[in-house]
Design an enzyme around this catalytic site. Structure first.
Site, PDB file in Angstrom:
ATOM      1  N   GLY A 153       1.246  -1.709 -18.439  1.00  0.00           N
ATOM      2  CA  GLY A 153       1.865  -2.714 -17.592  1.00  0.00           C
ATOM      3  C   GLY A 153       0.868  -3.192 -16.558  1.00  0.00           C
ATOM      4  CG  ASP A 154      -0.719  -7.068 -14.057  1.00  0.00           C
ATOM      5  OD1 ASP A 154      -1.525  -6.360 -13.430  1.00  0.00           O
ATOM      6  OD2 ASP A 154      -0.812  -8.310 -14.116  1.00  0.00           O
ATOM      7  CB  SER A 155      -1.129  -3.280 -10.648  1.00  0.00           C
ATOM      8  OG  SER A 155      -2.310  -2.779 -11.250  1.00  0.00           O
ATOM      9  N   GLY A 156       2.314  -2.680 -11.003  1.00  0.00           N
ATOM     10  CA  GLY A 156       3.622  -2.919 -10.406  1.00  0.00           C
ATOM     11  C   GLY A 156       4.619  -3.577 -11.330  1.00  0.00           C
ATOM     12  CB  ALA A 157       4.347  -5.104 -14.691  1.00  0.00           C
TER      13      ALA A 157
END
Length: 841
Positions: free
Chosen positions: A336-340
């Site tokens: 996942g993208d950071s925080g996704a």
């Protein structure tokens, strides 16, 4: 001791003393029992490799067994609480399983146009910083697959060297230690010129992006030792990520507060939920990802923040399971993208709790989570996976088998990288520290930089004389970018200069011109890129009047005007720069404008009044010298536009929140119906080229292969340099369906033309190229039906072979294979239908 200290300290934010303690314990624990002469080498390897002395007896360390069996054995030895620590990005130097000899590993380094790490140390104790290439929009303008593959290769080799040295990501802490996977390339399409990250991606065209992704993937992943992966790419952002924010827009219905574009009417990359047709997904947004996986063999994918059609990308089983793994045969890992993952709950409101968001992400196929990274903390802190996976499994919400599957995807790559095999007989463990920014790598970056500049205008200023190249006379270098250093580099960069985080070692335009023996005078004109203060104008005009030629360095930057998290609201030059341009033009001298930018600049006034224009994008570390050499005629290796440069009014005609590509006036050259300032594929040269088709004016191909006959035709073209200077030329091959071939009511009927091949050649004055062969099949002219199917229509197509100035055409007839049209080449698999039409693709 180490395990206890690590377990204890993971619950708290680290101070410098605590971290020093962990690193000291790590070294002591790993070096214990090893002779002093080999201690340093052993400690270095033990921080990176598993199965070393004391742990080699485990079944997963047996190199004679199949990798699948070894991976499963390691997973079987992990406790439930240990498992998610191996699925957390940027958690290193934590995340090790000391009792099994499994070291930490950093998922999450970036390599958009160079390894984004700290500098290494060469064999002579010299500081060697990673080689930095131009930004991808500049690289796309080269239309050179070999150059993209070479960049991937350079990144892969340098990443191995820096990883071996224990170099960290580009933070003052030198942490986390860099891994062997890169969160790159970015292969999202340039959907809208306002997007703040247009500099990170190579083009608006899915075909060009496909080959950019394939080239970087093959160069980075495939090294000299084919037993092991050299590195792992991570294609991003999957999928339809082309908005940063903030934009106002409608919110969704109460039942699904995350749909209807944006909850609460606040549209950012974290909240946007566009409704995208199957046609646009198949023909535009997914195309480069599919090619990079299927043809390039990419082994990493990053799911994006946004939702698509009601489902967050990182919770989308159809996207990550059906499309990526089942249909495309993907064998790698998904992060996942950071925080996704957190966004699934607290931005999209798709899951009722954060724990449910974690369950949705793991079940969908998001193997790795990138959690929060507090300011001034040396690495990412424990994320939701570590905190909630064990709870969800024990509560019966999540099966441990799903967690094990995520571990299989990630650990398999670590095994394929050779990280659980004896390191000493692996060539990658012996990559020289001098490989970092080596002469060969510098030459590759310089080569790529010179090929990506685009000459947009070069008018005649005297009898037989054009504004460029500047052969003699005094040059007035004017503008806020003349002395820029860091702005040339764009975004996502590692440590560039030895000893500091600044850019003092980056050559600026004034220095580059002076170094090439040009007679240069300088005036800034403005105190900054967005300044409107005209007090420096008189001096700039005076400097212009005393010169023979003026070069005005204007444009944007990736720190203030366009950047991650921030889109532009205006695609023109800042008003102060336009005023400076007007003032300098009044000096009456030939004015060349050099533009620095990521997203395109709608420079209509500049086009009308400048004598010459160079599009330099963000040209990178070697950009100033490449621009200077090109301005002075020391090189003639121009590229072509990989994007359409629209006029200033374009953004008033298209909605930033609308992801429909064909809606009038259309997005990208494929659908845009008005006249652009400069079209996709345009670019001039200091010499002249002539194109000649060597094959016939008409060709024929069968709709489906089979039998003894050929299923392809060969179009032959020769390029001749008919000018007086050596130079490079790019030939683009497009097709367009002729009237009557496609149903007039179909979305594909709106295609004006579509790229299907490109070539780059370098020729001396008077030289003819070898014959260029363009192979065409019925599948070459494939389009997508409204339902997403890739289809072939029998009928006639016009092939255009062009350098952006001269166009040669060939008609190709696709002969029907069946009465029923079209022939489906690749059927689209939709999501399962449900009660809410918003969630149906």
């Amino acid at each position: 001791i180490l395990a206890q200290a690590t377990t204890s300290l993971t619950r708290h934010t680290f101070g410098c003393l605590a971290m020093a303690l962990v690193l000291a314990l790590l070294a002591a624990a790993l070096v214990g029992g090893v002779s002093a002469s080999s201690a340093s080498s052993f400690a270095s390897q033990a921080a990176r490799y598993g199965c070393l002395e004391g742990h080699e007896h485990y079944l997963f360390c047996n190199t004679q067994l199949p990798l699948e069996q070894r991976v499963d054995d390691l997973i079987s030895r992990l406790t439930l609480d240990e498992k998610p620590t191996l699925l957390e990005a940027r958690y290193s130097p934590l995340g090790n399983i000391s009792r099994l000899g499994v070291p930490q590993y950093d998922w999450g380094g970036n390599c958009i146009h160079g390894v984004q790490s700290r500098c290494g140390t060469g064999s002579q104790n010299d500081t060697r910083c990673p080689t930095s290439f131009p930004n991808p929009n500049h690289l796309g303008a080269s239309f050179n697959y070999t150059s993209w593959q070479t960049m991937g290769r350079v990144i892969g080799v340098e990443m191995r060297s820096l990883w071996r040295q224990g170099v960290g990501e580009n933070h003052g802490s030198n942490l986390p230690p860099f891994g062997l996977d890169c969160w790159s390339p970015n292969i999202n399409v340039v959907r809208d010129p306002r997007w703040g990250r247009n500099m990170e991606t190579a083009s608006e065209d899915p075909y060009l992006l496909s080959w950019f992704g394939i080239g970087v993937t093959e160069g980075l992943q495939k090294g000299d030792d084919r037993r092991y992966l050299q590195g792992v790419v991570t294609l991003k952002h999957f999928v339809a990520n082309s908005l940063e924010g903030t934009w106002s827009g409608p919110g969704g219905p109460a039942k699904y507060p995350g749909t209807g574009l944006c909850p609460g009417g606040k549209c950012t990359r974290h909240t946007i939920d566009p409704n995208i047709s199957a046609y646009d997904l198949a023909s535009t947004y997914l195309k480069a990802f599919k090619a990079s996986v299927v043809q390039g063999g990419a082994l990493g994918v990053m799911c994006s923040y946004n939702s698509v059609n009601g489902v967050p990308s990182c919770a989308n089983q159809w996207l990550l399971g059906q499309k990526l793994r089942k249909e495309w045969g993907f064998k790698g890992y998904v992060t996942g993208d950071s925080g996704a993952v957190a966004d699934i709950y607290n931005q999209h409101f798709y899951a009722p709790t954060m724990e449910d968001a974690v369950v949705d992400a793991v079940n969908a196929g998001t193997d790795v989570q990138s959690g929060g990274w507090p300011k001034d903390h040396p690495w990412s802190v424990r994320g939701q996976y570590i905190d909630m996976i064990p709870k969800a499994v024990r509560a019966g919400k999540l099966s441990e088998q799903a967690v094990d599957e995520a571990l299989r995807h990630t650990l398999m790559l670590r095994f394929r990288l050779g990280l659980f095999d004896p390191p000493d007989n692996q060539p990658y463990e012996h990559v020289s520290p001098d490989a970092v920014r080596s002469p060969e790598h510098i030459a590759a970056a310089v080569d790529a930089t010179e090929q990506g500049l685009v000459l947009l205008k070069n008018e005649q200023i005297g009898k037989g004389t054009r504004a460029l190249p500047i052969r003699s006379g005094r040059i007035a270098a004017i503008g806020p970018h003349v002395t820029s250093r860091g702005a040339l580099l764009g975004n996502y960069i590692g440590q560039i200069c030895p000893g500091n985080q600044g850019f003092d070692c980056v050559e600026n335009f004034l220095e580059a011109l002076s170094a090439l023996k040009a007679e240069v005078t300088y005036a800034p004109g403005l105190s900054g890129l967005t300044s409107t203060d005209t007090s420096l104008f008189p001096h700039a005009v005076e400097v212009a009047k005393t010169a023979d030629s003026v070069v005005l360095f204007l444009g944007l930057d990736s720190s203030e005007i366009e950047k991650e998290g921030q889109d532009r609201k205006d695609i023109s030059l800042p008003s102060g720069q336009l005023a400076l341009f007007d003032a300098v033009i009044e000096a009456g001298k030939p004015v060349t404008v050099v533009l620095l930018n990521g997203g395109i600049v709608a420079a209509g006034k500049v086009k009308d009044h400048a004598s010459a224009i160079v599009e330099a994008w963000y040209p990178g570390f070697f950009g100033a010298r490449a621009v200077a050499r090109s301005l002075l005629g020391l090189t003639n290796r121009w590229g072509k536009l990989p994007v359409t440069i629209y006029g200033e009014k374009y953004i008033e005609q298209v909605d930033m929140l609308d992801f429909d590509m064909a809606k009038a006036p259309g997005r990208t050259y494929k659908y845009f119906t008005d006249e652009p300032l400069w079209p996709f594929g345009f670019g001039l040269s200091y010499t002249d080229f002539k194109l000649q088709v060597l094959s016939g004016p008409v060709a024929q191909v069968p709709q489906q292969g089979g039998g003894a006959g050929k299923d392809y035709a060969v179009l032959k073209l020769q390029v001749e340099n008919v000018g007086k200077m050596a130079g490079d030329e790019v030939v683009l091959a497009f097709f367009r369906p002729l009237p009557g071939t496609l149903p007039s009511t179909s979305r594909a009927a709106k295609i004006r033309k579509q790229l299907f091949d490109f070539r780059r050649v370098g020729l001396q004055a008077g030289e003819k190229s070898d014959t260029l062969y363009f192979f065409v099949r019925a599948s070459t002219f494939a389009v997508h039906a409204d339902n997403g199917d890739e289809v072939s229509y029998a009928g006639s197509y016009e092939v255009q072979l062009t350098n952006g100035l001269q166009v040669e055409t060939v008609r190709v007839d696709v002969v029907a294979a069946a009465a029923l049209q079209p022939v489906v080449l690749d059927a689209w698999t939709p999501t399962e239908s449900n009660d809410d039409p918003m969630l149906v693709i």
